[in-house]
Design a protein around this motif. Structure first.
Motif, mmCIF file in Angstrom:
data_model
loop_
_atom_site.group_PDB
_atom_site.id
_atom_site.type_symbol
_atom_site.label_atom_id
_atom_site.label_comp_id
_atom_site.label_asym_id
_atom_site.label_seq_id
_atom_site.Cartn_x
_atom_site.Cartn_y
_atom_site.Cartn_z
ATOM 1 N N HIS A 71 0.847 -1.190 0.000
ATOM 2 C CA HIS A 71 0.000 0.000 0.000
ATOM 3 C C HIS A 71 0.883 1.241 0.000
ATOM 4 O O HIS A 71 2.097 1.153 0.134
ATOM 5 C CB HIS A 71 -0.968 -0.001 1.182
ATOM 6 N N LEU A 72 0.245 2.404 -0.154
ATOM 7 C CA LEU A 72 0.990 3.652 -0.196
ATOM 8 C C LEU A 72 1.680 3.881 1.139
ATOM 9 O O LEU A 72 1.097 3.672 2.198
ATOM 10 C CB LEU A 72 0.063 4.822 -0.513
ATOM 11 N N SER A 73 2.898 4.322 1.054
ATOM 12 C CA SER A 73 3.710 4.518 2.245
ATOM 13 C C SER A 73 3.587 5.946 2.748
ATOM 14 O O SER A 73 3.351 6.882 1.982
ATOM 15 C CB SER A 73 5.172 4.215 1.924
ATOM 16 N N THR A 74 3.776 6.124 4.051
ATOM 17 C CA THR A 74 3.808 7.461 4.618
ATOM 18 C C THR A 74 5.238 7.941 4.791
ATOM 19 O O THR A 74 5.460 9.082 5.156
ATOM 20 C CB THR A 74 3.122 7.481 5.997
ATOM 21 N N GLY A 75 6.197 7.069 4.528
ATOM 22 C CA GLY A 75 7.603 7.401 4.713
ATOM 23 C C GLY A 75 8.193 8.074 3.500
ATOM 24 O O GLY A 75 7.499 8.706 2.703
ATOM 25 N N PRO A 76 9.500 7.951 3.310
ATOM 26 C CA PRO A 76 10.165 8.603 2.186
ATOM 27 C C PRO A 76 9.715 8.024 0.853
ATOM 28 O O PRO A 76 9.371 6.859 0.758
ATOM 29 C CB PRO A 76 11.650 8.311 2.429
ATOM 30 N N GLY A 77 9.705 8.859 -0.168
ATOM 31 C CA GLY A 77 9.293 8.359 -1.468
ATOM 32 C C GLY A 77 9.472 9.363 -2.575
ATOM 33 O O GLY A 77 9.308 9.065 -3.744
ATOM 34 N N GLY A 78 9.751 10.606 -2.211
ATOM 35 C CA GLY A 78 9.965 11.625 -3.237
ATOM 36 C C GLY A 78 8.707 11.866 -4.046
ATOM 37 O O GLY A 78 7.604 11.959 -3.512
ATOM 38 N N GLN A 79 8.846 11.924 -5.360
ATOM 39 C CA GLN A 79 7.709 12.208 -6.227
ATOM 40 C C GLN A 79 6.754 11.021 -6.326
ATOM 41 O O GLN A 79 5.616 11.166 -6.743
ATOM 42 C CB GLN A 79 8.202 12.581 -7.629
ATOM 43 N N ASN A 80 7.205 9.837 -5.946
ATOM 44 C CA ASN A 80 6.367 8.647 -6.074
ATOM 45 C C ASN A 80 5.502 8.387 -4.844
ATOM 46 O O ASN A 80 4.798 7.396 -4.782
ATOM 47 C CB ASN A 80 7.241 7.415 -6.305
ATOM 48 N N ILE A 81 5.541 9.261 -3.848
ATOM 49 C CA ILE A 81 4.874 8.994 -2.584
ATOM 50 C C ILE A 81 3.387 8.711 -2.751
ATOM 51 O O ILE A 81 2.824 7.878 -2.054
ATOM 52 C CB ILE A 81 5.129 10.150 -1.582
ATOM 53 N N ASN A 82 2.726 9.389 -3.679
ATOM 54 C CA ASN A 82 1.285 9.195 -3.864
ATOM 55 C C ASN A 82 0.942 8.308 -5.053
ATOM 56 O O ASN A 82 -0.218 8.187 -5.409
ATOM 57 C CB ASN A 82 0.590 10.557 -4.032
ATOM 58 N N LYS A 83 1.954 7.710 -5.675
ATOM 59 C CA LYS A 83 1.698 6.914 -6.883
ATOM 60 C C LYS A 83 2.067 5.445 -6.744
ATOM 61 O O LYS A 83 1.430 4.601 -7.349
ATOM 62 C CB LYS A 83 2.488 7.501 -8.065
ATOM 63 N N VAL A 84 3.105 5.141 -5.991
ATOM 64 C CA VAL A 84 3.641 3.785 -5.952
ATOM 65 C C VAL A 84 3.420 3.185 -4.563
ATOM 66 O O VAL A 84 3.695 3.822 -3.553
ATOM 67 C CB VAL A 84 5.149 3.786 -6.295
ATOM 68 N N ALA A 85 2.920 1.961 -4.527
ATOM 69 C CA ALA A 85 2.680 1.264 -3.266
ATOM 70 C C ALA A 85 3.993 0.633 -2.799
ATOM 71 O O ALA A 85 4.321 -0.490 -3.162
ATOM 72 C CB ALA A 85 1.602 0.206 -3.445
ATOM 73 N N THR A 86 4.744 1.369 -1.980
ATOM 74 C CA THR A 86 6.041 0.874 -1.537
ATOM 75 C C THR A 86 6.000 0.243 -0.148
ATOM 76 O O THR A 86 6.887 -0.525 0.200
ATOM 77 C CB THR A 86 7.088 2.006 -1.524
ATOM 78 N N ALA A 87 5.011 0.570 0.645
ATOM 79 C CA ALA A 87 4.925 0.008 2.000
ATOM 80 C C ALA A 87 4.522 -1.461 1.915
ATOM 81 O O ALA A 87 3.711 -1.861 1.081
ATOM 82 C CB ALA A 87 3.920 0.775 2.838
#
Length: 135
Positions: free
Chosen positions: A18-34
């Motif tokens: 799911h979407l992460s609340t941590g670091p992510g730069g420009q991808n924070i709202n686009k890529v599910a890194t968490a």
């Protein structure tokens, strides 16, 4: 699936992203890194004693279904978060593999008992002397 030095059934581990609340730069709202790793202890294929110790060690992360839930959001990539979640699971399982040391009950020595009673007696006498001097 091999988790550390232990073989665990594949159906015991599930990943959710799911979407992460941590670091992510420009991808924070686009890529599910968490990563949310769910480890079903009952289906793990581990021995009953190890299962109990896993549940005891991760008791703050166990839900009502008996699943150990690990969240990983430290890194910007999904792959690294997944590796971190698996590493945490490995650490919990490896720590649970070693049985706890049995407690050996001890008793105080006769000298220790005597010293304690003498100290109590002195304290009592000191307080009694204070009580009498006030009257």
């Amino acid at each position: 699936m091999k988790v550390g030095s232990v073989e665990v059934h594949d159906q015991a581990i599930q990943f959710k992203f799911h979407l992460s609340t941590g670091p992510g730069g420009q991808n924070i709202n686009k890529v599910a890194t968490a990563v949310e790793l769910r480890f079903n202890v009952a289906q793990s294929g581990l021995s009953e004693s190890i299962n109990e110790r896993v549940l005891k060690q991760g008791k703050s992360h166990v839900n009502t279904a008996g699943e150990l839930v690990i969240h990983a959001t430290r890194h910007r990539s999904q792959k690294r978060n997944k590796e971190e979640a698996l590493l945490r699971l490995v650490n919990i399982i490896e720590a649970a593999q070693t049985p706890p040391k049995p407690r050996i009950p001890t008793r105080p020595s006769a000298r220790a008992k005597q010293v304690r009673l003498d100290q109590k007696r002195k304290t009592s006498e000191k307080k009694q002397s204070r009580k009498n001097s006030l009257d």
